[in-house]
Write an enzyme that holds these catalytic residues in place. Structure first.
Site, PDB file in Angstrom:
ATOM      1  CE  LYS A  57      20.627  36.413 -15.729  1.00  0.00           C
ATOM      2  NZ  LYS A  57      21.278  35.559 -16.729  1.00  0.00           N
TER       3      LYS A  57
ATOM      4  CE  LYS B 214      15.037  41.590 -21.304  1.00  0.00           C
ATOM      5  NZ  LYS B 214      14.786  40.181 -21.128  1.00  0.00           N
TER       6      LYS B 214
ATOM      7  CE  LYS C 214      11.360  31.867 -20.962  1.00  0.00           C
ATOM      8  NZ  LYS C 214      12.814  32.092 -20.835  1.00  0.00           N
TER       9      LYS C 214
HETATM   10  P1  AMP Z   1      15.140  33.992 -22.313  1.00  0.00           P
HETATM   11  O1  AMP Z   1      13.672  34.076 -22.035  1.00  0.00           O
HETATM   12  O2  AMP Z   1      15.920  35.045 -21.560  1.00  0.00           O
HETATM   13  O3  AMP Z   1      15.707  32.623 -22.184  1.00  0.00           O
HETATM   14  O4  AMP Z   1      15.315  34.429 -23.825  1.00  0.00           O
HETATM   15  C1  AMP Z   1      15.017  33.578 -24.912  1.00  0.00           C
HETATM   16  C2  AMP Z   1      15.035  34.383 -26.197  1.00  0.00           C
HETATM   17  O5  AMP Z   1      13.957  35.329 -26.216  1.00  0.00           O
HETATM   18  C3  AMP Z   1      16.310  35.208 -26.413  1.00  0.00           C
HETATM   19  O6  AMP Z   1      16.645  35.160 -27.783  1.00  0.00           O
HETATM   20  C4  AMP Z   1      15.918  36.605 -26.006  1.00  0.00           C
HETATM   21  O7  AMP Z   1      16.668  37.610 -26.674  1.00  0.00           O
HETATM   22  C5  AMP Z   1      14.463  36.645 -26.467  1.00  0.00           C
HETATM   23  N1  AMP Z   1      13.661  37.594 -25.665  1.00  0.00           N
HETATM   24  C6  AMP Z   1      13.326  37.478 -24.352  1.00  0.00           C
HETATM   25  N2  AMP Z   1      12.561  38.533 -23.957  1.00  0.00           N
HETATM   26  C7  AMP Z   1      12.413  39.326 -25.057  1.00  0.00           C
HETATM   27  C8  AMP Z   1      11.710  40.551 -25.319  1.00  0.00           C
HETATM   28  N3  AMP Z   1      10.973  41.152 -24.385  1.00  0.00           N
HETATM   29  N4  AMP Z   1      11.776  41.078 -26.580  1.00  0.00           N
HETATM   30  C9  AMP Z   1      12.496  40.459 -27.553  1.00  0.00           C
HETATM   31  N5  AMP Z   1      13.160  39.301 -27.374  1.00  0.00           N
HETATM   32  C10 AMP Z   1      13.127  38.731 -26.152  1.00  0.00           C
END
Ligand code: AMP
Length: 326
Positions: free
Chosen positions: A107, A189, A192
């Protein structure tokens, strides 16, 4: 217990890494799932779109099958007790270990002009979110593994110093390895906010999904029998295994191995299977979003359940630390 930041709309990674397991857990466990709005402030200080994103994340969770009657579905900022626990945990977290966290370093690289203290202490707030309910299982994707390890360290330090209050929390995926849904351009990966054409969102319409998947990066194709797959092709097969009929995927594997595979056909198949998966979720989400009162009621009820649990924990915490003087 788990949470998702409202920094944008949900994508297939969020579904397979998180929401799918929330839905699987809701009948067997006492669950707390939150929209992590405070966490989003560390990277997205502009709050103009926050309300819209919070509502959509809630609606998408419900559209994926989460039942707000069975779980506590709430917003992080509605549980003020978490802020207090975060403060105590900050006294047990060291600058050196926080600075070494790979997500912090990443970050800092992405936003060198806004390296705020909240960003540094992100794993501390995340720990407070989890242990405020004394949760043991945390359904998350692979990218969160290290944060859970840090959470266990903070928990052990707290318990060692003040007495056994918290169980150790572990990342959870029903005994399987944690999910990582790859992006369509072969670089890491789905996420968002980075490369939106390489991520399929639950809000994408049919044509947009087709366009993204047909645009996925491939290679020249195999020229030798049974050759190893490049990362691009490995990713496409990984996605296919999530969405397509196993016999169809096996057929494409055979064609890959005997060098007759046509990536265009493979992507077309994958695109249609993803379209069929996303469409009902998108339609249900849009219907839920129409009903402002329904979403407001859910947030209120969810917050009440979460606060009840948080209050009980904080009573134990204050006693353990020795903050009760009369
Ligand atoms: P975030 O979008 O970073 O707030 O993540 C929310 C949840 O989604 C967390 O449990 C992350 O580990 C999961 N997550 C986000 N991106 C991925 C991805 N590409 N593959 C698997 N899990 C994901």
């Amino acid at each position: 217990m788990s949470g998702i930041r409202p920094t944008g709309f949900l994508h297939l990674g969020n579904y397979f890494g998180a929401v799918k397991n929330y839905v699987r857990m809701q009948d067997e466990y006492d669950c707390f799932f939150m929209v992590a709005d405070l966490h989003s402030l560390t990277t997205h200080p502009d709050t103009r779109e926050l309300k819209q994103h919070v509502r959509r994340v809630l609606a998408e969770n419900i559209a994926c099958g989460l039942d707000p009657e069975k779980v506590a579905l709430y917003c992080q900022s509605h549980v003020h007790e978490t802020g207090e626990l975060y403060l105590y945990l900050n006294m047990l977290a060291y600058k050196g270990e926080l600075e070494k966290t790979p997500t912090f370093k990443e970050k800092v690289r992405l936003q060198p002009d806004n390296v705020n203290a909240g960003l540094l202490t992100y794993p501390v707030l995340q720990t407070a979110d989890i242990i405020i309910h004394r949760a043991k299982l945390v359904p998350v994707g692979k990218d969160q593994e290290q944060h859970l390890e840090m959470a266990r360290n903070f928990v052990n330090r707290f318990n060692h110093r003040y007495g056994e209050v918290f169980p150790e929390p572990f990342a959870f995926n029903f005994g399987e390895t944690l999910a990582k849904v790859p992006s369509l351009d072969g670089s890491g990966k789905m996420s968002k906010s980075e490369n939106q054409m390489a991520t399929v969102y639950l809000s994408d319409d049919d044509d947009r999904i087709r366009k993204k998947i047909m645009g996925a990066t491939t290679d020249q194709g195999p020229t030798k029998l049974n050759s190893p797959k490049s990362v691009y092709i490995e990713n496409l097969f990984l996605l296919m295994r999530l969405f397509s009929d196993p016999t169809i995927v096996d057929q494409f594997e055979i064609e890959y191995n005997n060098c007759t595979v046509r990536y265009g056909d493979l992507k077309k198949q994958l695109a249609e299977d993803v379209v069929a998966f996303v469409r009902p979720i998108r339609e249900k989400t849009n219907a839920i979003l129409e009903d402002e009162k329904y979403l407001a009621d859910i947030m209120e009820k969810g917050a009440e359940k979460a606060r009840n649990s948080a209050r009980q924990t904080m009573q134990l915490v204050r006693e353990a630390i020795g903050l009760q003087y009369y």
